[in-house]
Write an enzyme that holds these catalytic residues in place. Structure first.
Site, PDB file in Angstrom:
ATOM      1  N   HIS A 162     -46.856 -25.159 -17.810  1.00 41.90           N
ATOM      2  CA  HIS A 162     -46.553 -26.335 -18.626  1.00 41.90           C
ATOM      3  C   HIS A 162     -45.553 -25.996 -19.735  1.00 41.90           C
ATOM      4  CE1 HIS A 162     -50.598 -27.127 -16.875  1.00 41.90           C
ATOM      5  NE2 HIS A 162     -49.981 -28.230 -16.539  1.00 41.90           N
ATOM      6  N   GLU A 168     -48.479 -21.214 -35.366  1.00 38.97           N
ATOM      7  CA  GLU A 168     -48.912 -22.398 -34.623  1.00 38.97           C
ATOM      8  C   GLU A 168     -50.388 -22.272 -34.257  1.00 38.97           C
ATOM      9  OE1 GLU A 168     -44.904 -24.023 -32.338  1.00 38.97           O
ATOM     10  OE2 GLU A 168     -46.256 -22.680 -31.260  1.00 38.97           O
ATOM     11  N   SER A 207     -49.164 -32.855 -13.811  1.00 40.35           N
ATOM     12  CA  SER A 207     -49.323 -32.493 -15.217  1.00 40.35           C
ATOM     13  C   SER A 207     -48.020 -32.122 -15.901  1.00 40.35           C
ATOM     14  CB  SER A 207     -50.325 -31.346 -15.355  1.00 40.35           C
ATOM     15  OG  SER A 207     -49.873 -30.201 -14.654  1.00 40.35           O
TER      16      SER A 207
END
Length: 268
Positions: free
Chosen positions: A205, A192, A21
């Site tokens: 990630h 965001e 990933s």
């Protein structure tokens, strides 16, 4: 290892990427999360095509057993590259994913090396970056354990070039420290939106900013080692990139690539 000529004239050089990933090309629904592979073309000329076959939750074992490695090998042509790195998922207890560093992990990783070479391609081993686990004193935990060491052992035994993103990431995260390191991982910033498929405070990630720096390091490492020729590189010292340059995928393309880059032929 230095670049070996032999690619067919008139076609683009190809770098196939196999991994988990941390390397996946993300769709827009994952903004601002990005895999380092989708940033790699920023540092390579248009003569090079990056074929990203990385898949979320893939280990060296599952990627191979589900036909993803075989698809790459079926598609490769002489002179192509296979850049691959695993270990971030291989530790999981799931029997479909788990490998032991100095036994089954090495066995699966060797299949990538031998498969690429049988097709007159060039294998390159990537040691994946370490996840963000930093104590109050700035020490980074070695979560990946022996997997990077095992991969390096294989590289030495098989004479395969290594991109040591793992060692570089330890240095980066320690230099940045507990707070500043959040800027390169998936921590949302004021204003965001929280996307459906994104977890705020993700220490595994990367944000686009982190993906770009990892891709820069990977490209520079391959160029400096002579794994790929110097004229393939570009913009290694460029500091500013827009999100529009990151190659986000639409959902249809993302789904198609996930389903199609699998071979049903006997595994390698």
């Amino acid at each position: 290892m230095t670049y070996a000529p032999g690619q067919q004239q008139g076609r683009r050089h190809r770098i196939f990427v196999a991994g988990g990933s941390n390397a996946v090309d993300r769709p827009y629904s994952f903004l601002p999360m990005a895999g380092w592979t989708q940033a790699l073309p920023l540092f390579l000329t248009d003569a090079v095509e990056v074929v990203n076959c990385a898949r979320a939750r893939a280990s060296s074992k599952s990627f191979r057993e589900r036909g993803r490695l075989q698809w790459i090998l079926d598609t490769m042509e002489p002179g192509d590259y296979l850049l691959f790195g695993f270990g971030q998922t291989d530790w999981k207890p799931d029997p479909g994913l788990h490998t032991e560093p100095f036994s089954t992990f090495l066995e699966h990783m060797a299949a990538y090396v031998h498969g690429a070479r049988e097709r007159q391609g060039h294998p390159v081993i990537l040691l994946p970056y370490e996840r963000r686990r930093i104590d109050a004193h700035g020490n980074v935990a070695r979560f990946l354990g022996d997997y990077p060491l095992a991969a390096r052992q294989l590289a030495e035994e098989e004479h395969v070039p290594v991109v040591d993103l793992y060692g570089q990431s330890l240095q980066w995260w320690e230099e940045l420290g507990p707070e500043a390191s959040k800027r390169v991982f998936t921590y949302l910033r004021p204003g965001e939106p929280l996307q459906r498929d994104v977890q705020d405070g993700d220490n595994v990630h990367l944000r686009a900013e982190g993906a770009i720096e990892c891709a820069r390091f990977i490209a520079r490492s391959m160029l400096e080692q002579g794994v790929i020729p110097s004229h393939w590189g570009r913009d290694l010292d460029r500091r500013t990139f827009s999100y529009d340059e990151m190659g986000w995928l639409d959902e249809e393309t993302f789904a198609h690539r996930t389903k199609s880059r699998v071979s049903m032929s006997p595994g390698s």
